[in-house]
Design an enzyme around this catalytic site. Structure first.
Site, mmCIF file in Angstrom:
data_model
loop_
_atom_site.group_PDB
_atom_site.id
_atom_site.type_symbol
_atom_site.label_atom_id
_atom_site.label_comp_id
_atom_site.label_asym_id
_atom_site.label_seq_id
_atom_site.Cartn_x
_atom_site.Cartn_y
_atom_site.Cartn_z
ATOM 1 C CG LEU A 21 -0.584 -6.220 25.976
ATOM 2 C CD1 LEU A 21 -1.817 -6.843 26.295
ATOM 3 C CD2 LEU A 21 0.921 -6.513 27.797
ATOM 4 N N GLY A 50 -0.655 -2.149 28.791
ATOM 5 C CA GLY A 50 -0.153 -2.668 29.784
ATOM 6 C C GLY A 50 1.127 -1.977 30.573
ATOM 7 C CG ASN A 82 -3.872 3.571 25.464
ATOM 8 O OD1 ASN A 82 -3.416 2.642 25.874
ATOM 9 N ND2 ASN A 82 -3.255 3.965 24.267
ATOM 10 C CD GLU A 83 -5.879 -0.648 27.599
ATOM 11 O OE1 GLU A 83 -6.023 -0.380 28.185
ATOM 12 O OE2 GLU A 83 -4.964 -1.149 28.307
HETATM 13 C C1 LIG Z 1 -17.396 -7.576 24.717
HETATM 14 C C2 LIG Z 1 -17.039 -8.509 25.636
HETATM 15 C C3 LIG Z 1 -15.836 -8.097 25.727
HETATM 16 C C4 LIG Z 1 -14.393 -9.306 26.538
HETATM 17 C C5 LIG Z 1 -13.558 -8.847 27.175
HETATM 18 C C6 LIG Z 1 -12.202 -9.408 26.424
HETATM 19 C C7 LIG Z 1 -10.887 -8.714 26.910
HETATM 20 C C8 LIG Z 1 -10.366 -8.617 25.235
HETATM 21 C C9 LIG Z 1 -9.175 -7.986 26.020
HETATM 22 C C10 LIG Z 1 -8.304 -7.013 25.001
HETATM 23 C C11 LIG Z 1 -7.467 -6.041 25.246
HETATM 24 C C12 LIG Z 1 -5.730 -6.434 25.075
HETATM 25 C C13 LIG Z 1 -5.408 -5.022 25.665
HETATM 26 C C14 LIG Z 1 -3.961 -4.900 25.404
HETATM 27 C C15 LIG Z 1 -2.982 -3.264 26.475
HETATM 28 C C16 LIG Z 1 -2.156 -2.726 25.804
HETATM 29 O O1 LIG Z 1 -0.872 -2.699 25.968
HETATM 30 S S1 LIG Z 1 -2.710 -2.546 24.277
HETATM 31 C C17 LIG Z 1 -1.063 -1.987 23.174
HETATM 32 C C18 LIG Z 1 -1.483 -0.100 24.096
HETATM 33 N N1 LIG Z 1 0.171 0.598 23.527
HETATM 34 C C19 LIG Z 1 -0.086 1.471 23.269
HETATM 35 O O2 LIG Z 1 -1.083 2.256 22.196
HETATM 36 C C20 LIG Z 1 1.662 2.678 22.867
HETATM 37 C C21 LIG Z 1 1.627 2.529 20.917
HETATM 38 N N2 LIG Z 1 2.661 3.201 21.183
HETATM 39 C C22 LIG Z 1 2.844 4.783 21.172
HETATM 40 O O3 LIG Z 1 2.448 5.080 21.125
HETATM 41 C C23 LIG Z 1 4.025 5.408 20.636
HETATM 42 O O4 LIG Z 1 4.727 3.966 19.682
HETATM 43 C C24 LIG Z 1 5.605 5.654 22.149
HETATM 44 C C25 LIG Z 1 4.306 6.574 22.172
HETATM 45 C C26 LIG Z 1 5.876 4.355 23.253
HETATM 46 C C27 LIG Z 1 6.180 5.546 20.761
HETATM 47 O O5 LIG Z 1 6.521 6.356 20.493
HETATM 48 P P1 LIG Z 1 7.884 7.149 19.449
HETATM 49 O O6 LIG Z 1 9.093 6.954 19.999
HETATM 50 O O7 LIG Z 1 7.678 7.621 17.938
HETATM 51 O O8 LIG Z 1 8.213 5.122 18.636
HETATM 52 P P2 LIG Z 1 7.151 4.471 17.530
HETATM 53 O O9 LIG Z 1 7.855 5.317 15.961
HETATM 54 O O10 LIG Z 1 6.393 4.953 18.128
HETATM 55 O O11 LIG Z 1 7.679 3.305 17.951
HETATM 56 C C28 LIG Z 1 8.756 3.092 16.743
HETATM 57 C C29 LIG Z 1 9.115 1.365 16.902
HETATM 58 O O12 LIG Z 1 7.422 0.919 17.473
HETATM 59 C C30 LIG Z 1 6.121 -0.242 16.657
HETATM 60 N N3 LIG Z 1 5.850 -0.219 18.240
HETATM 61 C C31 LIG Z 1 5.066 1.016 18.369
HETATM 62 N N4 LIG Z 1 4.156 0.468 20.066
HETATM 63 C C32 LIG Z 1 4.201 -0.411 19.835
HETATM 64 C C33 LIG Z 1 3.201 -2.059 20.483
HETATM 65 N N5 LIG Z 1 2.738 -1.621 21.294
HETATM 66 N N6 LIG Z 1 3.289 -3.189 20.055
HETATM 67 C C34 LIG Z 1 4.433 -3.111 19.010
HETATM 68 N N7 LIG Z 1 5.062 -2.295 18.527
HETATM 69 C C35 LIG Z 1 4.852 -1.702 18.344
HETATM 70 C C36 LIG Z 1 5.125 1.403 16.254
HETATM 71 O O13 LIG Z 1 5.151 0.101 15.644
HETATM 72 C C37 LIG Z 1 7.550 1.432 15.349
HETATM 73 O O14 LIG Z 1 8.202 -0.084 14.783
HETATM 74 P P3 LIG Z 1 8.425 0.714 13.344
HETATM 75 O O15 LIG Z 1 9.974 1.362 13.673
HETATM 76 O O16 LIG Z 1 7.545 1.800 12.823
HETATM 77 O O17 LIG Z 1 8.312 -0.622 12.332
#
Ligand SMILES: CCCCCCCCCCCC/C=C/CC(=O)SCCNC(=O)CCNC(=O)[C@H](O)C(C)(C)COP(=O)(O)OP(=O)(O)OC[C@H]1O[C@@H](n2cnc3c(N)ncnc32)[C@H](O)[C@@H]1OP(=O)(O)O
Length: 292
Positions: A98, A143, A167-168
């Site tokens: 996400l 996601g 990994n949430e």
């Molecule tokens: C008690 C009551 C309970 C009630 C329950 C309610 C339920 C609530 C639920 C809420 C849950 C929400 C669910 C979420 C699920 C998700 O999917 S969360 C997202 C998880 N993703 C990650 O953790 C991945 C993060 N990213 C990375 O680890 C790395 O970027 C990568 C391994 C994918 C790639 O690495 P690399 O190639 O070195 O690139 P980077 O330099 O890291 O990234 C480039 C650029 O992209 C931006 N970016 C990376 N990931 C994301 C992302 N997911 N979203 C937005 N942007 C992202 C990163 O910041 C860099 O940006 P800049 O170039 O610096 O601007």
């Protein structure tokens, strides 16, 4: 989600559908191109390849989710297609999950719209009548992993840098119950307990051992393997395969459908908390700083 609703969402999101183009490739095959999702009919009859193209990391923005769902709907409605391979056009990354910016610093109406789009995407993939094979050619956290887990079969590139899992908790988030259900249905209860609480991201060998993926193959064979697996799935008549898939998946999907509005409200309440907003900001900041 009806196609019309998706189109309306695209318009609200400022995406012009007029930019979508249909072109003909060298072999005369149609090739649908959107901004962020490219659909290519492949050499295997009845099979299309969807390539995620939302650089830099294929994060699941509202626009991306909308285009993806519309593409799947079009393919489902076009009776020439019986199967789809999902893969990435971004080197080394299947999908970063996400888009964190969609969940940070926005208002409740935006969170509601975004979460509904995530739900609709999952329902569309999970219950698709098409055979869906994930050709996972890169890292796929959260996601991104959910999309792969929702396909019928998963082929992962044998690259130890690629990680896959939900990994949430590492982001300070609670995994949504339907993400959890999808994982439990794939790798079982005990393995999910550990993987989800610790927010584990698995390298290919471990993902295979857990049953999170069905095959691990050399990186340059991911798509060809997915296409040959597809041939095996397409040997089964569609109607019996579809009824069987539905029988197995319906209860899981119905659980979300029944609680869809409450799930949106829970998401808004949870994501709007100051403490959650703070952890997301820190996480995003850390991602940026890791480069320097
Ligand atoms: C008690 C009551 C309970 C009630 C329950 C309610 C339920 C609530 C639920 C809420 C849950 C929400 C669910 C979420 C699920 C998700 O999917 S969360 C997202 C998880 N993703 C990650 O953790 C991945 C993060 N990213 C990375 O680890 C790395 O970027 C990568 C391994 C994918 C790639 O690495 P690399 O190639 O070195 O690139 P980077 O330099 O890291 O990234 C480039 C650029 O992209 C931006 N970016 C990376 N990931 C994301 C992302 N997911 N979203 C937005 N942007 C992202 C990163 O910041 C860099 O940006 P800049 O170039 O610096 O601007």
């Amino acid at each position: 989600m009806a196609l019309a609703a998706g189109r309306a969402m695209l318009m609200r999101s400022g995406v012009r559908l007029g930019t979508q183009a249909a072109a003909r490739g060298g072999n005369g095959a149609r090739r649908f191109m959107n901004h962020r999702v490219v659909v290519e009919p492949n050499t295997v009859p009845g099979v299309a390849v969807i390539k995620f193209k939302n650089p830099p990391v294929n994060s699941l923005t509202l626009e991306f989710l909308t285009e993806f769902v519309i593409c799947l709907e079009k393919l489902e409605n076009d009776k020439t297609f019986r199967g789809v391979v999902l893969t990435s056009d971004c080197p080394g990354i299947f999908s970063a999950g996400l888009d964190l910016r969609e969940m940070c610093g926005k208002n409740p109406a935006h969170y509601a719209e975004y979460w509904r789009a995530v739900q609709e995407m999952w329902l569309k993939v999970y219950l698709s009548n098409l055979v869906l094979v994930a050709a996972i050619n890169g890292t796929s956290p959260a996601g991104g992993c959910l999309i792969a887990l929702s396909c019928d079969y998963r082929v992962l590139a044998d690259n130890p840098r690629y990680r896959m899992g939900l990994n949430e908790t590492l982001l300070g988030l609670v995994v949504p119950f339907w993400f959890k259900d999808t994982l439990v249905n794939t790798i079982g209860h005990r393995a999910s307990e550990r993987a989800l609480q610790l927010g584990l991201l698995f390298p290919p060998a471990e993902a295979l051992q857990l049953g999170m993926v069905d095959q691990v193959v050399p990186e340059d064979q991911v798509q060809s393997t997915a296409l040959s697996v597809m041939t095996q799935w397409l040997a089964i008549p569609d109607h019996v395969r579809q009824l069987t898939k539905n029988m197995i998946r319906k209860a899981t999907a119905d659980h979300l459908i029944k609680h869809q509005e409450a799930d949106i409200q829970n998401f808004i309440n949870f994501i709007s908390r100051d403490s959650i907003q703070k952890s997301l900001q820190v996480y995003l900041e850390n991602l940026k700083q890791k480069k320097h």
